[in-house]
Structures are given as structure tokens and as C-alpha cells.
Design an enzyme around this catalytic site. Structure first.
Site, PDB file in Angstrom:
ATOM      1  N   ARG A   1     -13.496  63.440 -12.463  1.00  0.00           N
ATOM      2  CA  ARG A   1     -12.921  63.980 -13.707  1.00  0.00           C
ATOM      3  C   ARG A   1     -12.722  65.487 -13.638  1.00  0.00           C
ATOM      4  NH1 ARG A   1     -15.618  62.054 -19.087  1.00  0.00           N
ATOM      5  NH2 ARG A   1     -15.238  64.228 -19.571  1.00  0.00           N
TER       6      ARG A   1
ATOM      7  N   LYS B   1     -18.274  76.586   9.322  1.00  0.00           N
ATOM      8  CA  LYS B   1     -18.747  77.303  10.523  1.00  0.00           C
ATOM      9  C   LYS B   1     -19.928  76.622  11.189  1.00  0.00           C
ATOM     10  CE  LYS B   1     -20.014  79.330   6.607  1.00  0.00           C
ATOM     11  NZ  LYS B   1     -19.203  79.720   5.476  1.00  0.00           N
TER      12      LYS B   1
ATOM     13  N   GLU C   1      -9.595  79.125  10.619  1.00  0.00           N
ATOM     14  CA  GLU C   1      -9.604  80.555  10.267  1.00  0.00           C
ATOM     15  C   GLU C   1     -10.612  80.844   9.151  1.00  0.00           C
ATOM     16  OE1 GLU C   1      -7.350  83.234  11.673  1.00  0.00           O
ATOM     17  OE2 GLU C   1      -9.205  84.020  10.861  1.00  0.00           O
TER      18      GLU C   1
ATOM     19  N   ILE D   1     -10.391  87.393   6.239  1.00  0.00           N
ATOM     20  CA  ILE D   1      -9.962  88.263   7.342  1.00  0.00           C
ATOM     21  C   ILE D   1      -9.409  87.391   8.472  1.00  0.00           C
ATOM     22  CG2 ILE D   1     -10.675  90.008   9.019  1.00  0.00           C
ATOM     23  CD1 ILE D   1     -13.093  90.624   7.252  1.00  0.00           C
TER      24      ILE D   1
ATOM     25  N   GLU E   1     -27.274  82.980  -3.055  1.00  0.00           N
ATOM     26  CA  GLU E   1     -27.504  81.593  -3.482  1.00  0.00           C
ATOM     27  C   GLU E   1     -28.953  81.441  -3.939  1.00  0.00           C
ATOM     28  OE1 GLU E   1     -25.285  78.902  -2.387  1.00  0.00           O
ATOM     29  OE2 GLU E   1     -23.882  80.116  -1.246  1.00  0.00           O
TER      30      GLU E   1
ATOM     31  N   LYS F   1     -20.949  82.038  12.683  1.00  0.00           N
ATOM     32  CA  LYS F   1     -19.640  82.698  12.798  1.00  0.00           C
ATOM     33  C   LYS F   1     -19.527  83.433  14.136  1.00  0.00           C
ATOM     34  CE  LYS F   1     -19.611  83.252   7.776  1.00  0.00           C
ATOM     35  NZ  LYS F   1     -20.084  84.115   6.689  1.00  0.00           N
TER      36      LYS F   1
HETATM   37  N1  HSE Z   1     -22.617  82.936   2.433  1.00  0.00           N
HETATM   38  C1  HSE Z   1     -21.616  83.641   3.151  1.00  0.00           C
HETATM   39  C2  HSE Z   1     -21.796  85.131   2.956  1.00  0.00           C
HETATM   40  C3  HSE Z   1     -20.211  83.328   2.739  1.00  0.00           C
HETATM   41  O1  HSE Z   1     -22.674  85.573   2.229  1.00  0.00           O
HETATM   42  O2  HSE Z   1     -21.030  85.868   3.560  1.00  0.00           O
HETATM   43  C4  HSE Z   1     -19.667  82.132   3.384  1.00  0.00           C
HETATM   44  O3  HSE Z   1     -19.796  82.168   4.764  1.00  0.00           O
END
Ligand code: HSE
Length: 443
Positions: free
Chosen positions: A55, A112, A136, A143, A197, A212
Site C-alpha cells: 500500500r 556494496k 555506480e 559521485i 542509524e 566500498k
Molecule cells: N551509511 C552510509 C554512509 C551511506 O554513512 O555514508 C550508504 O552507504
């Protein structure tokens, strides 16, 4: 307008997950649809979406898009050309990506962790099936660093890549420096403001940055992804006092992901790092990301922008959709290789253990303020062939019997420094665990 763009039916996209990035992707595609069609040569249409909360998803994507609860229904739909995986993690996301590939779908992913850990398997499956996997959005959000490393810098022998590739930790470090606060206080504030978070472990422990970095290292040097070989340290044990001393010496402390080509292998490491304050990258503040790349022909280049957020990340997802749209009809052998180098030309250069890494160091020792202390310490460094670049001693307060001794070393092999540290640590005049932080000139 090019006639093909008006005659070809729009390429059909299925989204798995409609969270922040999914809704950003939907918005950007809708808003810029004319421009995107002019660039891609045909329309790009989100035709189907899988979401846990059907929903809510319907509220985002509107009535013209089919919304289902079962991601497999998207993958199984023969009308879907490209599957965009925005679920995250290495569990169900991995299964779904492999299933999409097996069904001949091209895949776009912002995941990632998935690529850093299972990338070799995923790329091999995609090659076998002749489909593209574009990512990307997995590194530094908006970026276009994958594009830059894989295509823009393709003439170069890349020497090193160093980046601020986690916004949460850069925000925390910026606040620690600006307000002179310790890590815990700033983390709480960052969580309150929504910059961190509620479970920030992957960010603050450097794991997100290492995912990354692993992907960038593979592309820079033409080696498989090897997350398990990365050396990873976060920022939770950093003290405000070290940020202050670093500043007095002309440095800022950043959480950097660094990968370097060395004679006998590749360095792959994430850790807090002193960087000269005069470098542009040292002045990247708040939640922004930046990546430096050193190529033999181009010299040093720097890429800066938002590393997260709905539309910045969607910008990367849509760029991948356009790339795939352009190349979908090309012979798979003529597409850009997933990891920049042709699959049969990948190198098996080893990733170096952290003891083999060469870097300079910042050392802070809490020492007894008495005769001969400094000379004992410098003697140990000299015996291990470690050269001193600068020394700073805090003037002790009236009646105080201990002080801080801060030493910057020149480049050394880390294993040597560790041996020297072990000897210094047991001196009776060294009063607390020695703090050591790596330092890079990035010149
Ligand atoms: N949690 C990541 C950061 C963003 O703080 O850059 C997503 O990769």
C-alpha cells in the site's frame, strides 16, 4: 530528435524495494524523463515494483505501475529487462540477484556489501549469461567514481585511491573537531538528528567504507574483490585530544579508505588517518564524501559530492539504467567489463597484510615528566629504523608529574612500528596505552 528514440519501446525496469533510494529513483526518472530519453535513445520505464508494504509503495509509484509483494514475480516477468535491487544485505538480495541474472535480466544494484563479498560470483554469473551488473550507486552515492575509475581514467596505471566514503563517520569526526567533543557524545547527537542509524555499527566500525573500498580497489588494479583481506578500523576509539594535537601539528583526522599499489602487493585498509589540513580532502566536512585517485598520467584527481540520500543515490542508479539501455543490444564482449579489466586479464596480485603496509604514524604517549624519557623513546624508534618527523610535548601544569608526548614518524613498515611500540609500552615511564594513528600525506 533521433528517430530510434521515438520508435523503440521503452526499456522495462523492475524495482526490488521502494525505500529511500527506490522512491528517489522513481522521482528522478519521472521528473527528467525527457532528458533521459534524449540521452538514452529510448524511454526508461519502471513497470513493476516489489515492496514489503504494497500500500505504501502504491502511494509512491502511482496507479500505472504494478506493485507486488513477491520479488520473484518481478524477476519472473518476461517483460522486465532490468532488475534494480535496492533491498540491501547479503541474504535474500544475493539470491534474487543471481536469479535475475539466471533469467537473463540486467541488474542494477546499490548493494556494496553484496558486491564486496559476493561480487566475483555475481560477475561470473553475469558474464556467463551475457548480462550487465551495474553498481555506480554502491560506492559514494551520487559521485560517479565507478565511471571515473573504470572509464574516465582507463589510460592510467592507477597508483592509489583514498577516500572519505562514509558520510556518517565524516559527520561525527567533523563534529568532534568543531565542538571538541568525544565520540560517544557526538554519536548520540548524530543519532538524534538522523545522521546516524539507530544501529550504526557498520558505519562507525569502518565496515561500510571497507565494502566500498574493496570494490574500488578491484576496479583500480584489476584484481578480484577481496573484502576478507581488508584491514578495517573504525572511529569509536578516537579521542578528542588526538584531534586537537593533530590540528596543532597541521593535520585533520579522517576515516579514509586507502588502496595502494606496492611492489609486492596491494594495500587495502580503512582506518582513521591524519591528513595535512591544507589538502582539499581534509576540508570535506559533514556527511559529504570525496575520493582521491592518483593515476600516472593524470596525476591526482578528486571527486566530491553526496555519498547517500534519495536523489543523489538515484542519480547513480538512473545513470546505470541509461548505460544499460545504451549497451543492451551490444555484443557482451564489447561492453565495459564489470571490474574495468577484461576477465581473462585479471591479476592475482596479493593483498598485503597490515604489518606489510608502509605509512607514517602519529603517536601519543602519556609519559612521566622526568629526565631521559624522551631519549629512551627516540632510541627505541631509531633501533627499529623509524625516523621522526616532528615531536610535540605538552607543557605540564604546575606540580603535574606526567605529560603527553606526541611524535610524528616518517613512513615506515607497520610491522616495525608495532615492534617498537611493544618495547615502548613496557617502559615504566610510559603510563598509559600508547595511541597510534596512521598518517598519509596524499601528495
Ligand atoms: N551509511 C552510509 C554512509 C551511506 O554513512 O555514508 C550508504 O552507504
Amino acid at each position: 530528435m533521433n528517430t530510434s528514440s521515438t520508435t523503440l519501446k521503452p526499456i522495462q525496469v523492475g524495482l526490488l524495494g521502494v525505500g529511500t533510494v527506490g522512491s528517489g529513483t522513481f522521482k528522478v526518472l519521472a521528473r527528467n524523463q525527457q532528458e533521459i530519453r534524449r540521452r538514452a535513445g529510448r524511454g526508461i520505464e519502471i513497470a513493476m515494483v516489489a515492496a514489503r508494504d504494497v500500500r505504501r509503495a502504491k502511494g509512491i509509484v502511482g496507479d500505472h505501475v504494478e506493485v507486488v509483494a513477491d520479488a520473484r514475480a518481478v524477476i519472473a516477468n518476461p517483460a522486465i529487462d532490468i532488475v534494480v535491487e535496492l533491498i540491501g544485505g547479503t541474504g535474500i538480495a544475493r539470491t534474487l540477484v543471481l536469479e535475475a541474472i539466471a533469467r537473463g535480466k540486467h541488474v542494477v544494484t546499490a548493494n556494496k556489501a553484496l558486491l564486496a563479498i559476493h561480487g566475483n560470483q555475481i560477475f561470473a554469473a553475469a558474464r556467463e549469461r551475457g548480462v550487465m551488473v551495474a553498481f555506480e550507486a554502491a560506492v559514494a552515492g551520487g559521485i560517479p567514481i565507478i565511471k571515473a575509475l573504470r572509464e574516465g581514467l582507463t589510460a592510467n596505471r592507477i597508483e592509489w585511491v583514498a577516500g572519505i566514503i562514509n558520510g556518517t563517520t565524516n559527520f561525527i569526526l567533523s563534529e568532534m573537531r568543531a565542538k571538541g567533543l568525544d565520540f560517544d557524545a557526538v554519536l548520540k547527537e548524530a543519532q538524534r538528528l538522523g545522521y546516524a542509524e539507530s544501529d550504526p555499527t557498520f558505519d562507525i566500525e569502518g565496515v561500510d567504507a571497507a565494502h566500498k573500498l574493496t570494490i574500488m580497489s578491484a576496479i583500480a588494479f584489476g584484481v578480484p574483490v577481496q573484502f576478507d583481506k581488508a584491514h578495517v578500523e573504525g572511529i569509536a576509539r578516537l579521542h578528542a585530544v588526538d584531534i586537537r594535537y593533530a590540528e596543532q601539528l597541521g593535520y585533520r583526522i579522517k576515516l579514509l579508505g586507502i588502496t595502494k599499489r606496492r611492489e609486492h602487493g596491494i594495500e587495502l585498509r580503512v582506518h582513521p588517518t591524519l591528513v595535512p589540513a591544507k589538502r582539499l580532502i581534509a576540508n570535506v566536512e559533514g556527511a559529504m564524501n570525496a575520493v582521491m585517485v592518483q593515476g600516472d598520467a593524470v596525476g591526482t584527481t578528486l571527486y566530491y559530492g553526496k555519498g547517500a540520500g534519495a536523489e543523489p543515490t538515484a542519480s547513480a542508479v538512473v545513470a546505470d539504467l541509461v548505460d544499460i539501455t545504451r549497451l543492451a543490444t551490444a555484443d557482451p564482449d564489447h561492453r565495459v567489463p564489470h571490474l574495468a579489466f577484461q576477465p581473462d586479464a585479471m591479476a592475482d596480485t596479493p593483498i598485503l597484510a597490515i604489518e606489510q603496509v608502509v605509512t607514517a604514524f602519529y603517536l601519543r604517549l602519556a609519559v612521566a615528566d622526568e629526565a631521559g624519557v624522551l631519549s629512551k623513546i627516540t632510541t627505541i624508534l631509531a633501533e627499529h629504523g623509524i625516523s621522526i618527523d616532528a615531536v610535540l610535548q605538552r607543557e605540564s601544569a604546575e606540580g603535574e608529574r606526567q605529560t603527553d608526548l606526541v611524535i610524528l614518524t616518517h613512513d615506515t613498515v607497520e610491522g616495525r612500528l608495532r615492534k617498537a611500540l611493544a618495547q615502548m609500552q613496557v617502559l615504566p615511564t610510559v603510563l598509559a596505552p600508547i595511541v597510534s594513528i596512521r598518517k598519509e600525506e596524499l601528495a
